[in-house]
Scaffold this motif. Sequence first.
Motif, PDB file in Angstrom:
ATOM      1  N   ALA A  87      34.937   6.531 -11.174  1.00  0.00           N
ATOM      2  CA  ALA A  87      33.733   7.354 -11.171  1.00  0.00           C
ATOM      3  C   ALA A  87      33.841   8.310 -10.003  1.00  0.00           C
ATOM      4  N   LEU A  88      33.508   9.571 -10.227  1.00  0.00           N
ATOM      5  CA  LEU A  88      33.654  10.574  -9.172  1.00  0.00           C
ATOM      6  C   LEU A  88      32.673  10.357  -8.026  1.00  0.00           C
ATOM      7  N   ASP A  89      31.674   9.505  -8.222  1.00  0.00           N
ATOM      8  CA  ASP A  89      30.770   9.168  -7.116  1.00  0.00           C
ATOM      9  C   ASP A  89      31.161   7.843  -6.463  1.00  0.00           C
ATOM     10  N   CYS A 112      42.526  18.131  -7.436  1.00  0.00           N
ATOM     11  CA  CYS A 112      41.593  18.336  -6.321  1.00  0.00           C
ATOM     12  C   CYS A 112      42.014  17.437  -5.159  1.00  0.00           C
ATOM     13  N   PHE A 113      41.943  17.979  -3.955  1.00  0.00           N
ATOM     14  CA  PHE A 113      42.132  17.171  -2.755  1.00  0.00           C
ATOM     15  C   PHE A 113      40.784  17.080  -2.065  1.00  0.00           C
ATOM     16  N   CYS A 114      40.353  15.858  -1.763  1.00  0.00           N
ATOM     17  CA  CYS A 114      38.992  15.611  -1.267  1.00  0.00           C
ATOM     18  C   CYS A 114      39.020  15.025   0.141  1.00  0.00           C
ATOM     19  N   ILE A 115      38.047  15.433   0.957  1.00  0.00           N
ATOM     20  CA  ILE A 115      37.939  14.976   2.337  1.00  0.00           C
ATOM     21  C   ILE A 115      36.495  14.579   2.612  1.00  0.00           C
ATOM     22  N   GLY A 116      36.298  13.498   3.353  1.00  0.00           N
ATOM     23  CA  GLY A 116      34.954  13.077   3.730  1.00  0.00           C
ATOM     24  C   GLY A 116      35.041  11.980   4.770  1.00  0.00           C
ATOM     25  N   GLY A 117      34.071  11.088   4.723  1.00  0.00           N
ATOM     26  CA  GLY A 117      34.047   9.985   5.677  1.00  0.00           C
ATOM     27  C   GLY A 117      33.135  10.264   6.847  1.00  0.00           C
ATOM     28  N   ARG A 118      32.865   9.210   7.621  1.00  0.00           N
ATOM     29  CA  ARG A 118      31.908   9.308   8.726  1.00  0.00           C
ATOM     30  C   ARG A 118      32.575   9.498  10.078  1.00  0.00           C
ATOM     31  N   ASN A 119      33.896   9.473  10.113  1.00  0.00           N
ATOM     32  CA  ASN A 119      34.614   9.547  11.380  1.00  0.00           C
ATOM     33  C   ASN A 119      35.585  10.720  11.331  1.00  0.00           C
ATOM     34  N   ALA A 120      35.312  11.763  12.126  1.00  0.00           N
ATOM     35  CA  ALA A 120      36.142  12.970  12.108  1.00  0.00           C
ATOM     36  C   ALA A 120      37.566  12.680  12.569  1.00  0.00           C
ATOM     37  N   ASN A 121      37.744  11.631  13.365  1.00  0.00           N
ATOM     38  CA  ASN A 121      39.089  11.281  13.818  1.00  0.00           C
ATOM     39  C   ASN A 121      39.853  10.452  12.789  1.00  0.00           C
ATOM     40  N   ARG A 148      28.700  16.080  -6.881  1.00  0.00           N
ATOM     41  CA  ARG A 148      28.286  14.678  -6.767  1.00  0.00           C
ATOM     42  C   ARG A 148      29.383  13.743  -6.272  1.00  0.00           C
ATOM     43  N   GLY A 149      30.486  14.304  -5.796  1.00  0.00           N
ATOM     44  CA  GLY A 149      31.591  13.464  -5.376  1.00  0.00           C
ATOM     45  C   GLY A 149      31.248  12.628  -4.148  1.00  0.00           C
ATOM     46  N   LYS A 150      31.575  11.341  -4.213  1.00  0.00           N
ATOM     47  CA  LYS A 150      31.365  10.430  -3.084  1.00  0.00           C
ATOM     48  C   LYS A 150      32.555   9.473  -2.987  1.00  0.00           C
ATOM     49  N   PHE A 151      32.850   9.077  -1.752  1.00  0.00           N
ATOM     50  CA  PHE A 151      33.841   8.037  -1.530  1.00  0.00           C
ATOM     51  C   PHE A 151      33.141   6.682  -1.537  1.00  0.00           C
ATOM     52  N   ASP A 156      29.664  11.186   1.128  1.00  0.00           N
ATOM     53  CA  ASP A 156      29.966  12.364   0.318  1.00  0.00           C
ATOM     54  C   ASP A 156      31.355  12.939   0.568  1.00  0.00           C
ATOM     55  N   VAL A 157      31.886  13.585  -0.472  1.00  0.00           N
ATOM     56  CA  VAL A 157      33.025  14.487  -0.309  1.00  0.00           C
ATOM     57  C   VAL A 157      32.472  15.761   0.308  1.00  0.00           C
ATOM     58  N   THR A 158      32.802  16.039   1.555  1.00  0.00           N
ATOM     59  CA  THR A 158      32.210  17.171   2.279  1.00  0.00           C
ATOM     60  C   THR A 158      33.082  18.415   2.261  1.00  0.00           C
ATOM     61  N   LYS A 159      34.379  18.240   2.025  1.00  0.00           N
ATOM     62  CA  LYS A 159      35.309  19.364   1.963  1.00  0.00           C
ATOM     63  C   LYS A 159      36.307  19.067   0.851  1.00  0.00           C
ATOM     64  N   SER A 160      36.831  20.130   0.244  1.00  0.00           N
ATOM     65  CA  SER A 160      37.785  19.891  -0.829  1.00  0.00           C
ATOM     66  C   SER A 160      38.598  21.147  -1.112  1.00  0.00           C
ATOM     67  N   LEU A 161      39.649  20.954  -1.894  1.00  0.00           N
ATOM     68  CA  LEU A 161      40.477  22.048  -2.395  1.00  0.00           C
ATOM     69  C   LEU A 161      40.669  21.808  -3.880  1.00  0.00           C
ATOM     70  N   GLY A 162      40.406  22.847  -4.675  1.00  0.00           N
ATOM     71  CA  GLY A 162      40.548  22.704  -6.120  1.00  0.00           C
ATOM     72  C   GLY A 162      40.452  24.053  -6.803  1.00  0.00           C
ATOM     73  N   ARG A 163      39.890  24.057  -7.998  1.00  0.00           N
ATOM     74  CA  ARG A 163      39.850  25.273  -8.805  1.00  0.00           C
ATOM     75  C   ARG A 163      38.512  26.000  -8.748  1.00  0.00           C
TER      76      ARG A 163
END
Length: 209
Positions: A87-89, A112-121, A148-151, A156-163
């Motif tokens: 599920a994309l969420d 799509c390449f997806c980026i998120g998470g609570r820790n920037a490091n 609606r993307g979530k890990f 949430d998926v906060t940044k991404s690369l796609g179409r």
Amino acid sequence: MRSSTALYQLRNYPEMFLKNNLVRITGTKDTGVMDYQFGTYTMGMGAPGIDSPNEIFAFHRQGVFIEDPQTIKVHHIRMIDWDEDLALDRLEPYQMRSGADIMITGQLSDCCFCIGGRNANMPAVAHVRPRKKHGLNGKATHNEIINRGKFRFLGDVTKSLGRSTLKPHHHIYTDYAYVIGVRVKNQWQIFAQHVKTPKGPIQAITRLL
């Protein structure tokens, strides 16, 4: 340049290096810290640079078509295939903890390449193929992830690369892309290298994180 010199530049000046040197990546089916070979790519040399083409380098698990290979540990992010149940969420997350200071994933052609998470490091990342099983092509899959993307467990998926580029921080590529992350002074920097064909030329560089 020697593979060791290229690796030093990639680790210390990643954006500058990627603007001038094409880096091909051959993915594998597993995610995690693993040994990869890095070095000069010797098959079908082209003109990789935007303005001042330099050289073509490659990451390959077995070192195929690599000259002067350097064995290094990388975080490899597998491609979640189109026919897998997900599920994309509730995307499968991978957090880049200790063990390697470079992150790679297979070439993007409609993914799509997806980026998120609570820790920037220690960001959460995922590489998702179009959800053909659900009738979604590359653009539709990316739109769904943007909206609606979530890990799983990590938000949430906060940044991404796609179409698609529906919202800020979600970037588009046109033909093909390679995504590479480098940990510089304990901070991850993630870049997309946009290419016209898998062998180049480089069209642009986008910093995703």
